[in-house]
Write an enzyme that holds these catalytic residues in place. Structure first.
Site, PDB file in Angstrom:
ATOM      1  N   ASP A  94      -1.732  -5.361  -5.853  1.00 19.95           N
ATOM      2  CA  ASP A  94      -0.689  -4.344  -5.915  1.00 19.95           C
ATOM      3  C   ASP A  94       0.470  -4.894  -6.746  1.00 19.95           C
ATOM      4  OD1 ASP A  94       0.464  -1.903  -5.341  1.00 19.95           O
ATOM      5  OD2 ASP A  94       1.378  -2.601  -3.468  1.00 19.95           O
ATOM      6  N   TYR A 153       4.303  -4.010  -8.893  1.00 21.57           N
ATOM      7  CA  TYR A 153       5.670  -3.636  -8.490  1.00 21.57           C
ATOM      8  C   TYR A 153       6.375  -3.248  -9.779  1.00 21.57           C
ATOM      9  CZ  TYR A 153       9.981  -4.763  -5.678  1.00 21.57           C
ATOM     10  OH  TYR A 153      11.152  -4.767  -4.966  1.00 21.57           O
ATOM     11  N   HIS A 206      12.083   1.783  -8.849  1.00 23.55           N
ATOM     12  CA  HIS A 206      11.733   1.403  -7.473  1.00 23.55           C
ATOM     13  C   HIS A 206      12.268   0.014  -7.138  1.00 23.55           C
ATOM     14  CE1 HIS A 206       9.492   0.744  -3.796  1.00 23.55           C
ATOM     15  NE2 HIS A 206       8.908  -0.311  -4.336  1.00 23.55           N
ATOM     16  N   ARG A 261      19.943  -6.073  -1.189  1.00 25.86           N
ATOM     17  CA  ARG A 261      20.820  -7.131  -1.717  1.00 25.86           C
ATOM     18  C   ARG A 261      21.989  -6.471  -2.430  1.00 25.86           C
ATOM     19  NH1 ARG A 261      15.677  -8.341  -3.463  1.00 25.86           N
ATOM     20  NH2 ARG A 261      16.276  -7.575  -5.513  1.00 25.86           N
ATOM     21  N   GLU A 312       3.834   4.698  -0.136  1.00 21.93           N
ATOM     22  CA  GLU A 312       4.175   4.328  -1.507  1.00 21.93           C
ATOM     23  C   GLU A 312       3.220   5.101  -2.412  1.00 21.93           C
ATOM     24  OE1 GLU A 312       4.482   0.001  -1.976  1.00 21.93           O
ATOM     25  OE2 GLU A 312       6.501   0.147  -1.100  1.00 21.93           O
ATOM     26  N   GLU A 318       1.380   5.647  -5.601  1.00 24.27           N
ATOM     27  CA  GLU A 318       1.006   4.724  -6.674  1.00 24.27           C
ATOM     28  C   GLU A 318      -0.186   5.265  -7.464  1.00 24.27           C
ATOM     29  OE1 GLU A 318       0.661   0.661  -5.478  1.00 24.27           O
ATOM     30  OE2 GLU A 318       2.276   0.799  -4.005  1.00 24.27           O
ATOM     31  N   ASP A 373      -0.106   3.438  -0.715  1.00 23.99           N
ATOM     32  CA  ASP A 373       0.011   2.093  -0.132  1.00 23.99           C
ATOM     33  C   ASP A 373       0.917   2.196   1.103  1.00 23.99           C
ATOM     34  OD1 ASP A 373       0.183  -0.664   0.217  1.00 23.99           O
ATOM     35  OD2 ASP A 373       1.847  -0.839  -1.189  1.00 23.99           O
ATOM     36  N   ARG A 408       7.680  -0.786   7.127  1.00 22.84           N
ATOM     37  CA  ARG A 408       8.836  -1.507   6.582  1.00 22.84           C
ATOM     38  C   ARG A 408       9.408  -2.530   7.553  1.00 22.84           C
ATOM     39  NH1 ARG A 408       7.933  -0.587   1.385  1.00 22.84           N
ATOM     40  NH2 ARG A 408       7.877   1.632   0.927  1.00 22.84           N
ATOM     41  N   GLN A 442       7.031  -5.535   7.663  1.00 22.71           N
ATOM     42  CA  GLN A 442       7.147  -6.203   6.362  1.00 22.71           C
ATOM     43  C   GLN A 442       8.443  -7.004   6.237  1.00 22.71           C
ATOM     44  OE1 GLN A 442       6.882  -3.345   3.151  1.00 22.71           O
ATOM     45  NE2 GLN A 442       7.351  -4.869   1.566  1.00 22.71           N
ATOM     46  N   TYR A 469       7.832 -11.151   5.591  1.00 23.14           N
ATOM     47  CA  TYR A 469       7.453 -11.340   4.182  1.00 23.14           C
ATOM     48  C   TYR A 469       8.047 -12.576   3.515  1.00 23.14           C
ATOM     49  CZ  TYR A 469      11.704  -9.996   1.664  1.00 23.14           C
ATOM     50  OH  TYR A 469      12.954  -9.971   1.129  1.00 23.14           O
ATOM     51  N   LYS A 475       1.314  -4.146   5.247  1.00 21.69           N
ATOM     52  CA  LYS A 475       0.540  -3.362   4.291  1.00 21.69           C
ATOM     53  C   LYS A 475      -0.944  -3.312   4.645  1.00 21.69           C
ATOM     54  CE  LYS A 475       3.804  -3.209   0.879  1.00 21.69           C
ATOM     55  NZ  LYS A 475       4.183  -1.994   0.136  1.00 21.69           N
ATOM     56  N   THR A 535      -4.847   1.261   3.117  1.00 21.19           N
ATOM     57  CA  THR A 535      -4.427   1.719   1.792  1.00 21.19           C
ATOM     58  C   THR A 535      -5.371   2.853   1.423  1.00 21.19           C
ATOM     59  OG1 THR A 535      -3.804  -0.547   1.212  1.00 21.19           O
ATOM     60  CG2 THR A 535      -4.029   1.031  -0.608  1.00 21.19           C
ATOM     61  N   THR A 561       4.871   1.304  -6.233  1.00 24.01           N
ATOM     62  CA  THR A 561       5.496   2.609  -6.060  1.00 24.01           C
ATOM     63  C   THR A 561       6.002   3.157  -7.381  1.00 24.01           C
ATOM     64  OG1 THR A 561       6.257   1.821  -3.927  1.00 24.01           O
ATOM     65  CG2 THR A 561       7.229   3.863  -4.736  1.00 24.01           C
ATOM     66  N   GLU A 614      13.206   4.980  -0.150  1.00 23.54           N
ATOM     67  CA  GLU A 614      14.099   5.328  -1.260  1.00 23.54           C
ATOM     68  C   GLU A 614      14.642   6.756  -1.117  1.00 23.54           C
ATOM     69  OE1 GLU A 614      12.527   3.762  -5.325  1.00 23.54           O
ATOM     70  OE2 GLU A 614      10.837   3.866  -3.941  1.00 23.54           O
TER      71      GLU A 614
END
Lengths: 396, 396
Positions: free
Chosen positions: B112, B114, B119, B128, B185, B187, B219, B223, B226, B230, B239, B243, B330, B344
């Protein structure tokens, strides 16, 4: 259990209480399942007459489940201990040095854990010197990630130095080229036999019903590629170029005498991770670089047991397939000479490892050969895991 | 190319210029390879007489390589456009609503990526807020990781809410239970047909020789699980519970008219990632939650192309197998209604998404159904990808 009628040296490690499974080709013949006894391989399809062994991998046999594994193990033990079978067994025995060994299972999914507290702490100390060595989640769950199943290779396969992007801290932009910080990770692998359906979990008490056996793993790692790529989704190309495994899978039933409790786990894990019967394993590992032993990692020092790893892996309902392989992560003990990677042994290059002839290594050079071996205590004997070895070839 | 003699509505999206592949079972029969035309499936083994299609997955056919894929596509086109074949073809056609659709390929490795700047930036801004939204490596390489191949399921498979460890920031220790922040997600997936050997890389110019076709991917992501697990090795149990993929694989040759350049890439990628022919794709996606469209992600906005993803995936010498699946990550465009995940769309719960009947969602509730659809421009027609759908079942 009596002894085998074959002549096997006492120190072999491949006596009748081990009987690891592998896949081999006799000269000019196709791959098939065998059991190692001393320095011979027993052709199981020939000896037992069951076509499940006339296959190029163990997956179909592994999927038959624990009761069947135990029946076959009892039958093979009977064949090798009752001399009455000598006449029928001997034609199915091949000297090891006359056969080719193959990857013993088709790898379904490959997961790599990070279950040594000493390894995780060493890495933390090197890369986050001003913070606590372990991240907050580490003592609550066995941290792990998925690796590339398609690049798991059998011991002896040449390891080509990977190309990739590296960005040393002193440079502004990444450059492309061969990894300059190629490393090993000495690990132990667990091979799933019995599948589990999607939406169910496998508690620690069901570990031995699902895991067929144990092997050695060298999780080759390009530290410079890994350091640049791994934020925020984890290791990818720094690992996926190759993972080597030993050709012999030692059945769990050969490891009864090696079972030990894990170190004390504090804080107490959540209920789904609690073990009633210990599945820590007293494996003594040796890492050799170009023939010189450079480390002796003790698997008994691992914080998380393989039964806890499996319980965690499946607690979200993820299914298991026959051929799933999960590895422990680098095995490092508390002492310097017990560290299972060069980045730890050389403390990120500050203290290079001494080799024979005055040579030194912080990371691997082209032409280097790394061999990992392990033994475990058996029932009045030693259980050998054999070895996983690989030689570094120059980048292409 | 002339038109088909079948009666197909102009807006079907499954005309003779699409011809996606799947695996289906006619009533009370075993799975086999088919091609979708309108609302019918053509049984390829029956129509072409080639046993490579009498298989429960596409892998063997996909491994035959691009020249063979093109020959078969031409043969199927001929059968469906020249009315002379009507008598032989019609008995091999099944109405879609009378067949069962299966996972079309045995997934070898699942990766997968990114690859959406929007995204990755949205996630960065949420988690952050005081730092640059993209991490330093993001514009130099397509960030990716391996996922669990064994839990890739076909559209329509129920999705059981996963259990796992979650630790909200306000709590000191993790707790165990069903995910409270279950997400999607949206995808796009790429299915590898032609293998590549270990130690070689696949440049962007070889993309179409290796990738057989394109599908839709959801996917599913927990959250809360994760977020806790992670660091530092990436997503794992958040995850790996499931899927979902669409049942139809659209051949690359059906997407010629959809090819577009990627957005400008600045800084210029390293040479191994540079494209001469563009492999961005103008796919228009729609995400529906309980029947209401909640997002329209544009795949043409993806920063990295699928050819660049494949070049990156193999630049370290990692081999490809027939059945390897890699997903884009995503798909999110620059506008709010173009975001491909609930985290999002609801901005981490601050702005819940409105549903029909005054209902709102920040994350998925039990019983919710998510359906992702996509179309692409064809040669004077529309190419449909069909849909990938799944309904959330309560945790077990």
């Amino acid at each position: 259990m009596s002894e085998t009628w074959l002549s096997i040296p006492a120190e072999s490690g491949f006596g009748v209480r081990n009987l690891p499974y592998g896949v081999f080709s006799p000269p000019e013949s196709s791959p098939r399942v065998g059991v190692r006894i001393g320095d011979h391989v027993l052709d199981l399809a020939a000896a037992l007459g069951d076509p499940v062994f006339a296959r190029p991998n163990l997956n179909e046999f592994m999927a038959t489940g624990q009761a069947c594994w135990r029946r076959v193990r009892a039958e093979v033990t009977e064949l090798l201990t009752d001399e009455a079978h000598r006449g029928t067994v001997e034609p199915a025995l091949y000297p090891l040095d006359e056969v080719e060994l193959h990857l013993p299972y088709a790898v379904a999914d490959y997961v790599d854990f990070y279950a040594s507290e000493h390894h995780a702490s060493n890495i933390g100390r090197m890369f986050r010197p001003d913070a606590a060595p372990l991240l907050p989640n580490w003592k609550h769950l066995p941290v792990g990630y998925h690796g590339r199943a398609g690049t798991v290779v059998v011991s002896g396969t040449p390891i080509v130095r990977p190309n990739g992007q590296r960005k040393p801290p002193a440079e502004d932009t990444p450059s492309f080229g061969p990894s300059r910080r190629l490393d090993i990770e000495a690990e132990v692998g667990f091979v799933v036999g019995t599948p589990s359906p999607l939406g169910t979990s496998v508690p620690p008490t069901d570990f031995a019903r699902h895991v067929f056996g144990v092997c050695l793993v060298n999780d080759w790692s390009a530290r410079d590629i890994q350091a640049w790529e791994y934020v925020p989704l984890g290791p990818f190309l720094g690992k996926s170029f190759a993972t080597s495994v030993s050709p012999w899978v030692v059945p769990l039933d050969a490891l009864d005498a090696a079972r030990v409790p894990t170190p004390v786990q504090d804080p107490e894990p959540l209920p789904y991770l609690r073990e009633t019967d210990p599945w820590g394993l007293d494996l003594s590992m040796t890492v050799e670089l170009n023939g010189r032993p450079i480390a002796h990692p003790p698997f008994s020092s691992m914080y998380w047991s393989p039964a806890q790893m499996l319980a965690h892996l499946t607690v979200n309902g993820a299914s298991l397939r026959s051929g799933d392989l999960y590895a422990s992560g680098t095995v490092s003990g508390p002492e310097r000479e017990q560290r299972g990677s060069l980045i730890e042994l050389s403390w990120n290059g500050a203290e290079p490892v001494e080799l024979d002839g005055g040579d030194h290594r912080s990371f691997l050079a082209d032409g280097d050969t790394v061999t990992i071996r392990a033994t475990a205590p058996g029932d009045g004997c030693t259980i050998s895991f054999g070895e996983v070895t690989g030689t570094i070839h120059p980048a292409s």
